[in-house]
Design an enzyme around this catalytic site. Sequence first.
Site, PDB file in Angstrom:
ATOM      1  N   LYS A 144      48.091  17.415  77.994  1.00 43.59           N
ATOM      2  CA  LYS A 144      46.876  17.720  77.241  1.00 43.59           C
ATOM      3  C   LYS A 144      45.649  17.837  78.152  1.00 43.59           C
ATOM      4  CE  LYS A 144      48.437  16.603  72.687  1.00 43.59           C
ATOM      5  NZ  LYS A 144      49.843  16.262  73.061  1.00 43.59           N
TER       6      LYS A 144
HETATM    7  C1  LIG Z   1      50.986  16.784  72.479  1.00 42.04           C
HETATM    8  C2  LIG Z   1      52.264  16.616  73.199  1.00 42.04           C
HETATM    9  C3  LIG Z   1      53.401  17.422  72.923  1.00 42.04           C
HETATM   10  C4  LIG Z   1      53.420  18.472  71.837  1.00 42.04           C
HETATM   11  O1  LIG Z   1      52.576  19.562  72.099  1.00 42.04           O
HETATM   12  P1  LIG Z   1      52.086  20.495  70.915  1.00 42.04           P
HETATM   13  O2  LIG Z   1      51.107  21.420  71.519  1.00 42.04           O
HETATM   14  O3  LIG Z   1      51.459  19.564  69.906  1.00 42.04           O
HETATM   15  O4  LIG Z   1      53.283  21.178  70.352  1.00 42.04           O
HETATM   16  C5  LIG Z   1      54.545  17.206  73.674  1.00 42.04           C
HETATM   17  N1  LIG Z   1      54.600  16.252  74.620  1.00 42.04           N
HETATM   18  C6  LIG Z   1      53.536  15.468  74.904  1.00 42.04           C
HETATM   19  C7  LIG Z   1      53.678  14.423  75.945  1.00 42.04           C
HETATM   20  C8  LIG Z   1      52.345  15.617  74.222  1.00 42.04           C
HETATM   21  O5  LIG Z   1      51.290  14.829  74.500  1.00 42.04           O
END
Ligand SMILES: *Cc1c(COP(=O)(O)O)cnc(C)c1O
Length: 544
Positions: free
Chosen positions: A119
Amino acid sequence: MSSQPEMRYFSTRGGDETLSFEEAVLTGLAPNGGLYIPTHIPSLPSDWQTRWATLSFPELSHEILSLFIPTDIIPTTDLKQIIDASYSTFRSPLVTPLRQTGADEYVMELWHGPTWAFKDVALQFLGNLFAYFLGRRNAAGADEELTVVGATSGDTGSAAIYGLRSKPSISIFILYPDGRVSPIQLAQMATVPDSNVYVVAVENSDFDACQSIVKTLFSDADFNAKHRLGAINSINWARILAQIVYYFSAYFQLPSEKRDKVQFVVPTGNFGDILAGWFAKKLGLPMRQLVVATNENDILERFFRTGRYAREDAPEENGQAPETAAVNGSSDGQQATPAHSAVKATHSPAMDILLSSNFERLLWYLAHETVVEAGESPEAGRSKAQKTLNDWMSTLKRDGHVDLGEKVKAAAAKDFWAERVSDDETLAEIKRYYQLEQYGPYVVDPHTAVGLAAQARSVKKSADSTWVTLSTAHPAKFSSAVELALESSSSFNFDRDVLPEELRQLESMEKRIFKVQGEQGVRDLIEQVKRGEVHPTKEHAGSI
Ligand SMILES: *Cc1c(COP(=O)(O)O)cnc(C)c1O
């Protein structure tokens, strides 16, 4: 060169008005509940494959982002500065490097940012973007302050904090259930010393309770207007945009003979990461398909397999529709889940969702592709798709499920397929990669393991492909699942093999936490901070 039409943004749920990029970013969720999407898919420069081949990640990012952000909204030099600042915090010069894990298999590591999770790629950029827009407005005489409030179950609150720390005119309050986040996750949030950061432990609560406090504050019109509440959740268009870049980066990092036959496998929760890949494909990046990897919260896997978008496995019996989860107010990219929700707690908690908020964006495009006839004007086509999407969303809300039919299912199948991975398979996959011979050992986090397990199954369905699985977190962030998977491996030692020095050091650093009781406690804290009565000093330090 033909000039492209001006890029604006409109809501998936209807309304003729379009917003500028700045308005779409600052608004987040459209007032009618929709998500913003661009008025058109821009075209790539005809020589992109040669001209972009040697660019650095920030340079590549600038090329791609400027297709969606007109220079009268952000002048070129400013956009370059925002991008440079956003990726200078990454530990890898490639930002999102590929690691080879098999003859035709690669993992793209998206976790080299400040909080060791993917993120950061979007939130570092979004934080700088918010600061830029607010700074410009305030320099022109406005007096705007943004109060970002979000809830976290631990995984991703730190990415929001690191995105906004030290930004002028912005404060951030991250709520978490007291005592329920792991020591590493808490340390990542609570050791940030900046005075605009408030890490708030809500006593006797759980994630849903924190989330519901956030929702209540956002829907309190007076409180919201007084403090100008902001959300930086995963529906913000700028987050999707920032993520498109690494699909192009993967393309250029691969050996040229492997580039044109890539299958991307994406561990998916709110559908933001994979949607960015789909936009890359629409822009013209050569790839075969995108594989949606879900955990046991498998609404997306069921949709791609059946064409039915349904919250629950079985149809509702008594006609009582479950409450639809809200999509606003979360900094986690997670959705509010009603108390009676059927969301399962898995080893990959960042993917534990009932409904995927960004999936609505794809649904709009699927509606557009299947209901609009040739020769209709763009405006007429747009509103027809908006109407269809609205019908789908209200059916989903009323009945808990909606059948989208064969045509939509077939349209989706051109670009996607999906695999569901159980908790047991997730642990087994972590173990398998730890035991890899030629390309290992490689310790992966449980979210990445969901992707890799989906990849292992997919390989049988598509011969002669290049596989790129997106790795969304460093394994140290999800230590319990990793230790569970590897506890029987006598050679494995978590502290030695996985835990990075930077994270180890956090444990001994001073932590600052604001403990409050319930919604009123959160309100009081925000009011006190805004009146200048609370400063994040040592007096407020709590113990963990
Ligand atoms: C947020 C997240 C996801 C999922 O991503 P999306 O964009 O919500 O599909 C997968 N793995 C981790 C570690 C995350 O923080």
